[in-house]
Design an enzyme around this catalytic site. Structure first.
Site, PDB file in Angstrom:
ATOM      1  N   CYS A  91       0.768  -0.983  -0.058  1.00 22.58           N
ATOM      2  CA  CYS A  91       0.396   0.191  -0.039  1.00 22.58           C
ATOM      3  C   CYS A  91       0.763   1.342   0.069  1.00 22.58           C
ATOM      4  O   CYS A  91       1.627   1.216   0.481  1.00 22.58           O
ATOM      5  CB  CYS A  91      -0.640   0.145   1.126  1.00 22.58           C
ATOM      6  SG  CYS A  91      -2.058  -1.186   1.166  1.00 22.58           S
ATOM      7  N   GLY A 102       0.405  -1.265   6.433  1.00 27.74           N
ATOM      8  CA  GLY A 102       0.787  -1.578   7.715  1.00 27.74           C
ATOM      9  C   GLY A 102      -0.692  -3.130   7.640  1.00 27.74           C
ATOM     10  O   GLY A 102      -1.141  -3.390   6.932  1.00 27.74           O
ATOM     11  N   GLU A 156      16.192 -17.248 -10.901  1.00 33.09           N
ATOM     12  CA  GLU A 156      15.388 -15.690 -11.566  1.00 33.09           C
ATOM     13  C   GLU A 156      14.909 -16.260 -12.916  1.00 33.09           C
ATOM     14  O   GLU A 156      13.987 -15.048 -12.706  1.00 33.09           O
ATOM     15  CB  GLU A 156      16.770 -15.364 -11.531  1.00 33.09           C
ATOM     16  CG  GLU A 156      16.573 -13.854 -11.666  1.00 33.09           C
ATOM     17  CD  GLU A 156      15.341 -12.798 -10.998  1.00 33.09           C
ATOM     18  OE1 GLU A 156      14.845 -13.438  -9.277  1.00 33.09           O
ATOM     19  OE2 GLU A 156      15.501 -11.748 -10.908  1.00 33.09           O
ATOM     20  N   LYS A 190       5.134  -3.944  -5.539  1.00 32.93           N
ATOM     21  CA  LYS A 190       6.991  -3.642  -5.649  1.00 32.93           C
ATOM     22  C   LYS A 190       7.468  -4.319  -4.517  1.00 32.93           C
ATOM     23  O   LYS A 190       8.636  -4.620  -4.302  1.00 32.93           O
ATOM     24  CB  LYS A 190       6.931  -2.319  -6.657  1.00 32.93           C
ATOM     25  CG  LYS A 190       8.873  -2.509  -6.900  1.00 32.93           C
ATOM     26  CD  LYS A 190       9.151  -2.615  -8.228  1.00 32.93           C
ATOM     27  CE  LYS A 190      11.050  -3.147  -7.778  1.00 32.93           C
ATOM     28  NZ  LYS A 190      11.138  -3.669  -9.288  1.00 32.93           N
TER      29      LYS A 190
HETATM   30  C1  AGP Z   1      11.173  -9.017  -8.383  1.00 34.66           C
HETATM   31  O1  AGP Z   1      10.736  -9.629  -9.124  1.00 34.66           O
HETATM   32  C2  AGP Z   1      10.222  -9.662  -7.664  1.00 34.66           C
HETATM   33  N1  AGP Z   1       9.233  -8.923  -8.002  1.00 34.66           N
HETATM   34  C3  AGP Z   1      10.219  -9.691  -6.140  1.00 34.66           C
HETATM   35  O2  AGP Z   1      10.944 -11.390  -6.050  1.00 34.66           O
HETATM   36  C4  AGP Z   1      11.560  -9.284  -5.342  1.00 34.66           C
HETATM   37  O3  AGP Z   1      12.551  -9.305  -5.471  1.00 34.66           O
HETATM   38  C5  AGP Z   1      11.049  -9.811  -4.117  1.00 34.66           C
HETATM   39  O4  AGP Z   1      10.289  -9.239  -3.056  1.00 34.66           O
HETATM   40  C6  AGP Z   1      12.118  -8.696  -2.946  1.00 34.66           C
HETATM   41  O5  AGP Z   1      12.200  -7.285  -3.022  1.00 34.66           O
HETATM   42  P1  AGP Z   1      13.398  -6.591  -2.342  1.00 34.66           P
HETATM   43  O6  AGP Z   1      14.391  -7.167  -3.221  1.00 34.66           O
HETATM   44  O7  AGP Z   1      13.002  -5.255  -2.682  1.00 34.66           O
HETATM   45  O8  AGP Z   1      13.891  -6.256  -0.660  1.00 34.66           O
END
Ligand code: AGP
Length: 591
Positions: free
Chosen positions: A2, A99, A465, A586
């Site tokens: 959020c 949160g 990956e 994200k």
């Molecule tokens: C990546 O393509 C993903 N959307 C996801 O796995 C991401 O890498 C994961 O949530 C970790 O995020 P961060 O690197 O911001 O900690």
């Protein structure tokens, strides 16, 4: 997850609603199930909530105090009632929340007994009713309410009865304040206001920030409810460039971020940080913790550390590592890897480790992030803002960081840099070719239900990956596996035409990988080779540039890119929402 935003302007304006929605758009990466805003308009609160992606606001009216929210659902389904902002019983107080309020059920039951009426299933709505119940300024109310809440929360609250005030509370979920000319913006991420100002205050745990219009100026005050006292907050200037967030001529941020990788890798070379992190690691037991793509980079880092520096690195998913953190000894160093620096699973481990006196160092992209601020030493990957939900350039620069730190551990960083730079040049020269091949492969994959990606040694986490990228944006089931593991079960799934992508550069894994590829081929697999060397078993081949024997450990910097492009073009052919895939966000700020 959020995204929340709050705005207080010195003067009312007709464009304030557009402003809040524009700011919200920059936070949309944090969640995009539904969105909404509330604007103080005279003695009324104008409220609009919508399902789906952020569109144009349909309300008009002058306002100087507003809040907004873009949601990734946790408590309660995706509908307008559960979208934020949430109001009190009389529609006089509006709240946005990021949160999870863990004790919301008991608060809600108590409030219902006292006669409050709830309109949503969210944990967040308790806050508007708690503000309704209290007396005094929004600041006074916030001071009494914050200690009642358990969990992670950043909140921004406005009230029709307090037409010159706005208040924000922060605990665990991020919240920053942008100080611009004649307006102050509260937001989950400075990205929301970076086009207006780079003067920022980062709130820390327990902070309550109160802003009020008086005598033709906006003044603000801070109180920390955990310390139970007023606090001063430092204003910092962020070294960010708003233009980095522009899409330019690209159709999607993901493609832009893939294509810009050679340049971003050059920017990611940082000797001092590599030496500094290596110094923290020598003689210690180092455990890398991360999630998703960042964890894949750490598994690659494990192989790199072993090959280059004979240094043993443990890697764990943060959400599993949390069950081990209580038993760590003091000789341990935690290396947290994260693009956003806000991932809740990572931050939980970091905080628990720090409470036990364990040192935390990190590899982070977002300089202003909570992880960066809470780590003792940081290697900044320096990619600039990564907007697409699917992480690409941050992944490459995390790998780059592991190469640099490994060479620093080995004591030969400066002499190796020329090799790393020449690999980046090779990548740059091959980018258009990779794009072309990825389009051809995507045509084959687009009608398939399952794809397998195989690799050995350092190529195995690249397979992980590649599969994650394909899954998250094309919604095709994909599995990344150690090629040697296939015969222990998964081989049963290979049938005529099953796509198998084999990562087999001519490194130390080549012959064994080819054998495993042939085993799938013998069972009907459609074999797509990613290698510098052709092989008669390949139905399709992406030719990697050949690296010298002494540089073979650098193949990961190159071979990941065709996989990113394959995922991208497959998703485009399937008409997917590439930059904002369904169900995801994200920045994963919930556990
Ligand atoms: C990546 O393509 C993903 N959307 C996801 O796995 C991401 O890498 C994961 O949530 C970790 O995020 P961060 O690197 O911001 O900690």
């Amino acid at each position: 997850m959020c995204g929340i935003i709050g705005l207080i302007k010195l003067n009312e304006s007709d464009s304030a609603i557009k402003d809040i929605v524009n700011g919200l758009r920059r936070l949309e990466y944090r969640g995009y199930d539904s969105w909404g805003y509330a604007a103080l308009n005279g003695t009324n609160i104008l409220l609009e909530k919508k399902i789906g992606r952020i569109s144009e606001p349909s309300l008009n009216g002058q306002s100087a105090i507003l809040i907004g929210h873009t949601r990734w659902a946790t408590h309660g389904g995706v509908d307008e009632a559960n979208a934020h902002p949430h109001l009190d019983c009389n529609g006089q107080i509006a709240v946005v929340h990021n949160g999870i309020i863990e004790n919301y059920l008991e608060l809600r039951e108590r409030l219902i007994k006292e006669g409050h009426t709830f309109k949503s299933q969210t944990d967040s709505e308790v806050v508007s009713h708690l503000f309704e119940k209290e007396q005094g300024s929004l600041f006074d109310r916030a001071k009494r309410i914050a200690p009642l809440l358990k969990g992670s929360f950043s909140l921004v609250v406005i009230s029709a009865a307090h037409k010159d005030e706005i208040v924000a509370i922060k605990n665990e979920s991020p919240l920053a304040i942008g100080i611009a000319d004649n307006e102050i913006i509260f937001a989950s991420d400075p990205l929301a206001f970076i086009d207006k100002t780079n003067t920022t205050i980062f709130l820390t745990e327990g902070d309550i920030a109160f802003a009020k219009k008086t005598n033709n100026k906006i003044s603000f005050e801070f109180f920390n409810y955990i310390l139970n006292k007023s606090v001063d907050k430092e204003q910092i200037k962020l070294n960010w460039n708003a233009s980095e967030t522009n899409l330019g001529d690209y159709k999607h941020y993901m493609l832009k971020e893939i294509i810009e990788q050679p340049k971003v890798m050059q920017d990611g070379i940082d000797f001092d940080s590599a030496e500094s992190l290596a110094n923290e690691m020598r003689g210690k037991k180092v455990i890398a913790i991360a999630c998703g793509t960042a964890r894949h980079s750490a598994v690659i880092g494990k192989h790199i550390f072993h090959k280059i520096a004979k240094f043993s690195l443990d890697v764990m998913m943060a959400h599993e590592f949390v069950y081990f953190v209580d038993d760590l000894d003091k000789n341990t160093v935690i290396l947290a890897v994260s693009q956003s620096g806000e991932t809740a699973d990572v931050m939980e481990c970091v905080r628990k480790a720090k409470q036990r006196g364990i040192k935390v160092i990190s590899i982070v992209n977002v300089p202003s992030s909570t992880l960066a601020r809470e780590s003792e030493k940081v290697f900044y990957t320096n990619c600039g803002p990564e907007i697409a939900v699917a992480s690409t350039k941050a992944f490459s620069n995390q790998i780059l960081a592991f190469y640099l730190i490994a060479h620093a551990l080995q004591g030969n960083l400066k002499s190796q840099i020329i090799n790393i730079k020449s690999v980046i040049d090779l990548l740059s020269q091959n980018m258009s070719y990779f794009d072309l091949k990825a389009r051809e492969i995507a045509e084959y994959l687009k009608n398939k239900n399952h794809v397998y990606m195989l690799g050995r040694g350092v190529n195995f986490p690249i397979a992980l990956e590649g599969a994650l990228k394909l899954k998250e944006i094309s919604y095709i089931h994909a599995e990344g596996m150690p090629a040697g593991e296939l015969k222990h079960g998964t081989l049963a799934l290979i049938e005529h035409g099953t796509p198998v992508i084999l990562l087999c550069p001519t490194d130390y894994t080549y012959y064994d990988s080819i054998s495993n590829g042939l085993e799938t081929k013998a069972r009907g697999a459609y074999l797509i080779g990613i290698s510098d060397k052709p092989h008669p078993s390949f139905n399709m081949w992406v030719q990697l540039p050949q690296l010298d024997k002494e540089n073979e450990i650098f193949y990961p910097l190159i071979e990941t890119i065709p996989l990113q492009l394959i995922a991208y073009h497959t998703a485009v052919l399937l008409g997917r929402d590439v930059d904002k895939p369904r169900n995801l966000a994200k920045s994963v700020t919930v556990k």
